[in-house]
Design a protein around this motif. Sequence first.
Motif, PDB file in Angstrom:
ATOM      1  N   GLY A 226      -1.489  11.881   2.544  1.00  0.00           N
ATOM      2  CA  GLY A 226      -1.805  11.267   3.823  1.00  0.00           C
ATOM      3  C   GLY A 226      -1.154   9.927   4.081  1.00  0.00           C
ATOM      4  N   ASN A 227      -0.489   9.361   3.090  1.00  0.00           N
ATOM      5  CA  ASN A 227       0.192   8.079   3.250  1.00  0.00           C
ATOM      6  C   ASN A 227       1.449   8.277   4.092  1.00  0.00           C
ATOM      7  OD1 ASN A 227       2.015   5.813   2.650  1.00  0.00           O
ATOM      8  ND2 ASN A 227       0.492   5.241   1.118  1.00  0.00           N
ATOM      9  N   ASN A 228       1.732   7.333   4.990  1.00  0.00           N
ATOM     10  CA  ASN A 228       2.927   7.472   5.838  1.00  0.00           C
ATOM     11  C   ASN A 228       3.892   6.290   5.712  1.00  0.00           C
ATOM     12  OD1 ASN A 228       1.508   5.538   7.271  1.00  0.00           O
ATOM     13  ND2 ASN A 228       1.683   6.553   9.237  1.00  0.00           N
ATOM     14  N   VAL A 229       3.859   5.584   4.590  1.00  0.00           N
ATOM     15  CA  VAL A 229       4.749   4.441   4.380  1.00  0.00           C
ATOM     16  C   VAL A 229       6.055   4.915   3.748  1.00  0.00           C
ATOM     17  CG1 VAL A 229       5.049   2.227   3.214  1.00  0.00           C
ATOM     18  CG2 VAL A 229       2.801   2.872   4.103  1.00  0.00           C
ATOM     19  N   ASP A 230       7.160   4.614   4.414  1.00  0.00           N
ATOM     20  CA  ASP A 230       8.501   4.895   3.883  1.00  0.00           C
ATOM     21  C   ASP A 230       9.043   3.563   3.371  1.00  0.00           C
ATOM     22  OD1 ASP A 230      11.142   5.491   3.366  1.00  0.00           O
ATOM     23  OD2 ASP A 230      11.584   6.222   5.389  1.00  0.00           O
ATOM     24  N   ILE A 231       9.150   3.423   2.069  1.00  0.00           N
ATOM     25  CA  ILE A 231       9.533   2.145   1.468  1.00  0.00           C
ATOM     26  C   ILE A 231      10.913   1.679   1.927  1.00  0.00           C
ATOM     27  CG2 ILE A 231      10.464   3.105  -0.666  1.00  0.00           C
ATOM     28  CD1 ILE A 231       8.435  -0.151  -0.362  1.00  0.00           C
ATOM     29  N   ASP A 232      11.842   2.597   2.119  1.00  0.00           N
ATOM     30  CA  ASP A 232      13.183   2.222   2.582  1.00  0.00           C
ATOM     31  C   ASP A 232      13.127   1.647   3.997  1.00  0.00           C
ATOM     32  OD1 ASP A 232      14.389   3.034   0.207  1.00  0.00           O
ATOM     33  OD2 ASP A 232      14.640   5.098   0.925  1.00  0.00           O
ATOM     34  N   ALA A 233      12.354   2.278   4.853  1.00  0.00           N
ATOM     35  CA  ALA A 233      12.214   1.778   6.225  1.00  0.00           C
ATOM     36  C   ALA A 233      11.523   0.416   6.232  1.00  0.00           C
ATOM     37  CB  ALA A 233      11.432   2.776   7.070  1.00  0.00           C
ATOM     38  N   GLU A 234      10.529   0.240   5.384  1.00  0.00           N
ATOM     39  CA  GLU A 234       9.807  -1.047   5.339  1.00  0.00           C
ATOM     40  C   GLU A 234      10.712  -2.168   4.820  1.00  0.00           C
ATOM     41  OE1 GLU A 234       6.931  -1.434   6.793  1.00  0.00           O
ATOM     42  OE2 GLU A 234       6.727   0.709   7.151  1.00  0.00           O
TER      43      GLU A 234
ATOM     44  N   THR B 110      -1.567   0.706  14.450  1.00  0.00           N
ATOM     45  CA  THR B 110      -1.505   1.562  13.267  1.00  0.00           C
ATOM     46  C   THR B 110      -0.986   2.933  13.667  1.00  0.00           C
ATOM     47  OG1 THR B 110      -3.379   0.379  12.313  1.00  0.00           O
ATOM     48  CG2 THR B 110      -2.861   2.512  11.354  1.00  0.00           C
ATOM     49  N   ASP B 111      -0.023   3.443  12.901  1.00  0.00           N
ATOM     50  CA  ASP B 111       0.573   4.754  13.156  1.00  0.00           C
ATOM     51  C   ASP B 111      -0.247   5.816  12.422  1.00  0.00           C
ATOM     52  OD1 ASP B 111       2.119   6.982  13.586  1.00  0.00           O
ATOM     53  OD2 ASP B 111       3.824   6.295  12.368  1.00  0.00           O
ATOM     54  N   THR B 112      -1.105   6.479  13.157  1.00  0.00           N
ATOM     55  CA  THR B 112      -1.944   7.520  12.555  1.00  0.00           C
ATOM     56  C   THR B 112      -1.397   8.920  12.806  1.00  0.00           C
ATOM     57  OG1 THR B 112      -3.319   7.587  14.546  1.00  0.00           O
ATOM     58  CG2 THR B 112      -4.033   6.125  12.769  1.00  0.00           C
ATOM     59  N   ARG B 113      -0.283   9.025  13.531  1.00  0.00           N
ATOM     60  CA  ARG B 113       0.267  10.328  13.911  1.00  0.00           C
ATOM     61  C   ARG B 113       1.134  10.958  12.835  1.00  0.00           C
ATOM     62  NH1 ARG B 113       3.803   9.016  18.171  1.00  0.00           N
ATOM     63  NH2 ARG B 113       3.682   6.912  17.403  1.00  0.00           N
ATOM     64  N   THR B 114       1.692  10.163  11.929  1.00  0.00           N
ATOM     65  CA  THR B 114       2.636  10.717  10.951  1.00  0.00           C
ATOM     66  C   THR B 114       2.065  10.679   9.543  1.00  0.00           C
ATOM     67  OG1 THR B 114       3.681   8.566  10.602  1.00  0.00           O
ATOM     68  CG2 THR B 114       4.618   9.960  12.318  1.00  0.00           C
TER      69      THR B 114
ATOM     70  N   ASN C 228       0.807  -1.225   0.000  1.00  0.00           N
ATOM     71  CA  ASN C 228       0.000   0.000   0.000  1.00  0.00           C
ATOM     72  C   ASN C 228       0.837   1.269   0.000  1.00  0.00           C
ATOM     73  OD1 ASN C 228      -2.955  -0.790   0.227  1.00  0.00           O
ATOM     74  ND2 ASN C 228      -1.975  -2.100   1.764  1.00  0.00           N
ATOM     75  N   VAL C 229       2.073   1.178  -0.469  1.00  0.00           N
ATOM     76  CA  VAL C 229       2.966   2.332  -0.458  1.00  0.00           C
ATOM     77  C   VAL C 229       2.408   3.494  -1.291  1.00  0.00           C
ATOM     78  CG1 VAL C 229       4.447   1.599  -2.383  1.00  0.00           C
ATOM     79  CG2 VAL C 229       5.387   3.041  -0.561  1.00  0.00           C
ATOM     80  N   ASN C 230       1.631   3.214  -2.312  1.00  0.00           N
ATOM     81  CA  ASN C 230       1.088   4.274  -3.169  1.00  0.00           C
ATOM     82  C   ASN C 230      -0.408   4.494  -2.968  1.00  0.00           C
ATOM     83  OD1 ASN C 230       3.503   4.991  -4.467  1.00  0.00           O
ATOM     84  ND2 ASN C 230       3.354   3.180  -5.771  1.00  0.00           N
ATOM     85  N   THR C 231      -0.970   3.942  -1.921  1.00  0.00           N
ATOM     86  CA  THR C 231      -2.399   4.113  -1.648  1.00  0.00           C
ATOM     87  C   THR C 231      -2.619   5.412  -0.871  1.00  0.00           C
ATOM     88  OG1 THR C 231      -2.677   1.715  -1.526  1.00  0.00           O
ATOM     89  CG2 THR C 231      -4.429   3.063  -0.570  1.00  0.00           C
ATOM     90  N   PRO C 232      -3.348   6.356  -1.448  1.00  0.00           N
ATOM     91  CA  PRO C 232      -3.592   7.624  -0.749  1.00  0.00           C
ATOM     92  C   PRO C 232      -4.317   7.388   0.582  1.00  0.00           C
ATOM     93  CG  PRO C 232      -4.212   7.811  -3.046  1.00  0.00           C
ATOM     94  CD  PRO C 232      -3.930   6.359  -2.784  1.00  0.00           C
TER      95      PRO C 232
END
Length: 136
Positions: free
Chosen positions: A95-103, A85-89, A34-38
């Motif tokens: 609105g997406n908060n996925v960092d592909i490098d971190a994942e 779920t991290d809703t703070r960042t 879901n890295v590109n899911t708004p």
Amino acid sequence: MVKSILSSPQESVLERALGAAALRHKVVANNIANVNTPGFKRSDVVFEDKLAEAMSGGKLPLARTHAKHLAGRQGGDVSAPSVVTDTRTTMRTDGNNVDIDAEMANVAKNSIYYNAVAQQLGTYFSNLKSVIRGGN
């Protein structure tokens, strides 16, 4: 009696750690998918902190496998892993908060963790097998 030998606190913790690692892999895979899911918010698995808290507080009691053993509470239960779920960042304007490098780093870290726990569980059962065979 066999159930008591196989359900030791050590085995229980290792089994739950393997389950947590498997769950974490599913959660991280979902984050990556879901890295590109708004509006998508990444999730994580909480287990190791709960385990450390239980162990530091002395909440992992001795298991009594016989009535004449030292008195203590039964078991050695450790809380099950939970998904948060991290809703703070927010990483992007959508609105997406996925960092592909971190994942991807989380996938590598979790793979190492899973393999280490699986190896420990294998060693536990090898030692148990050796004891059953009389040390031969």
